[in-house]
Each structure stands twice: as structure tokens, then as C-alpha cells.
Design a protein around this motif. Structure first.
Motif, PDB file in Angstrom:
ATOM      1  N   TYR A 170       7.856  -6.161  -0.475  1.00  0.00           N
ATOM      2  CA  TYR A 170       9.065  -5.569  -1.234  1.00  0.00           C
ATOM      3  C   TYR A 170       8.648  -4.362  -2.100  1.00  0.00           C
ATOM      4  O   TYR A 170       7.385  -4.788  -2.687  1.00  0.00           O
ATOM      5  CB  TYR A 170       9.614  -6.726  -1.840  1.00  0.00           C
ATOM      6  N   ASN A 171       9.015  -3.470  -2.027  1.00  0.00           N
ATOM      7  CA  ASN A 171       9.005  -2.293  -2.872  1.00  0.00           C
ATOM      8  C   ASN A 171      10.081  -1.592  -3.581  1.00  0.00           C
ATOM      9  O   ASN A 171      10.920  -1.342  -2.761  1.00  0.00           O
ATOM     10  CB  ASN A 171       7.921  -1.152  -2.160  1.00  0.00           C
ATOM     11  N   SER A 172       9.854  -1.408  -4.730  1.00  0.00           N
ATOM     12  CA  SER A 172      11.382  -0.831  -5.413  1.00  0.00           C
ATOM     13  C   SER A 172      10.920   0.012  -6.603  1.00  0.00           C
ATOM     14  O   SER A 172       9.923  -0.291  -7.438  1.00  0.00           O
ATOM     15  CB  SER A 172      12.049  -1.959  -5.871  1.00  0.00           C
ATOM     16  N   TYR A 173      11.710   1.078  -6.807  1.00  0.00           N
ATOM     17  CA  TYR A 173      11.644   2.135  -8.101  1.00  0.00           C
ATOM     18  C   TYR A 173      12.961   2.503  -8.289  1.00  0.00           C
ATOM     19  O   TYR A 173      13.608   3.121  -7.588  1.00  0.00           O
ATOM     20  CB  TYR A 173      10.744   3.253  -7.610  1.00  0.00           C
ATOM     21  N   VAL A 174      13.732   1.775  -9.195  1.00  0.00           N
ATOM     22  CA  VAL A 174      14.965   1.937  -9.631  1.00  0.00           C
ATOM     23  C   VAL A 174      15.389   2.071 -11.007  1.00  0.00           C
ATOM     24  O   VAL A 174      14.589   1.852 -11.884  1.00  0.00           O
ATOM     25  CB  VAL A 174      16.057   0.665  -8.868  1.00  0.00           C
TER      26      VAL A 174
END
Length: 144
Positions: A63-67
Motif C-alpha cells: 500500500y502506498n498513499s500520499y493524500v
């Protein structure tokens, strides 16, 4: 902004390697895949979670996220990995997350959640956090 990266190998407990238990484990992984596809916490187009196979044939959550939103998403993700650790106690992995606090740059850094043997432990990262003096100098008072 909120940044999060997870690498989590999903394994049954070493005690659950019997044939019937392994079939239940495989059903559990299928159920987890469906749960991830319909999880309402993902921001459309900004987050990506998938379960892939490692070279050993193990299932791995990536999982990768930048929000922009962070606090509710962070809590939900920690609950998700905690539930995976509980359901699959042989699992192990790591989650790096960071909230970008512009007003207090020297105190931000990655928080690390270590998953092993059905337990999730939170730690401060001393290696990758971008605001350590070896990587970036701290802000100088009165400058810029």
C-alpha cells in the motif's frame, strides 16, 4: 499531507499449517482481498492497495498513499493492519507513515508500525525521517 507505505507479508500462524487450517487461511486471504476492494477509506485515484505474491509464494499487502486527509485515514489503516495481524498471526511487516506538519518541521518524521506474531507496535523512525540533521538542516530562526 499524509504519506503512508505498507509492506505486510500475510501468513497463517505456524501452528495452523495443517491441511484444513491452510485451506481456511487461503479463504481468509480471498476474503481480505474482497474487503480491500470495497473498503470505503480509499481516496479514488490517490491510494493503491493490492495483495501480490512474493517470490516464495507468500501473499503480501502493498500500500502506498500520499493524500490530503490524514487523521481519519491513519486511524483506519492502523485498525486494518491490526485486524490483519489478529486474523493472520504469522504475518509480519512494516508500515511507515508521516503527517506533514508545515508549522513544526523539526518534529515531523515517520512513525513506524511493526507487525509480527499478531502484534502491532508503534515506534519512531530513526533512519528514513527526512528532517534529521544528516539529511536536511533544521530551520534557522529568523531566516526564511
Amino acid at each position: 499531507m499524509y504519506e503512508c507505505h505498507i509492506w505486510l507479508n500475510i501468513l497463517p500462524s505456524p501452528n495452523d499449517r495443517a491441511l484444513g487450517s491452510f485451506e481456511r487461511f487461503q479463504d481468509g486471504v480471498k476474503s481480505l482481498k474482497k474487503r480491500l476492494q470495497t473498503w470505503d477509506q480509499w481516496d479514488a485515484g490517490l491510494d493503491a492497495a493490492c495483495i501480490t505474491k512474493t517470490s516464495r509464494g507468500d501473499d503480501q499487502l502493498v500500500y502506498n498513499s500520499y493524500v490530503k486527509r490524514s487523521s481519519e485515514l491513519h486511524g483506519a489503516i492502523v485498525m486494518l493492519i491490526s485486524s490483519i495481524a489478529h486474523e493472520f498471526p504469522g504475518s509480519f511487516g512494516i508500515m511507515y507513515s508521516m503527517e506533514d506538519d508545515i508549522e513544526n518541521m523539526c518534529s515531523v518524521g515517520y512513525t513506524v508500525h511493526v507487525v509480527r506474531r499478531g502484534i502491532v507496535e508503534e515506534r519512531k523512525d530513526t533512519f528514513l525521517s527526512p528532517y534529521w540533521g544528516m539529511i536536511e538542516d533544521p530551520p534557522v530562526e529568523g531566516v526564511g
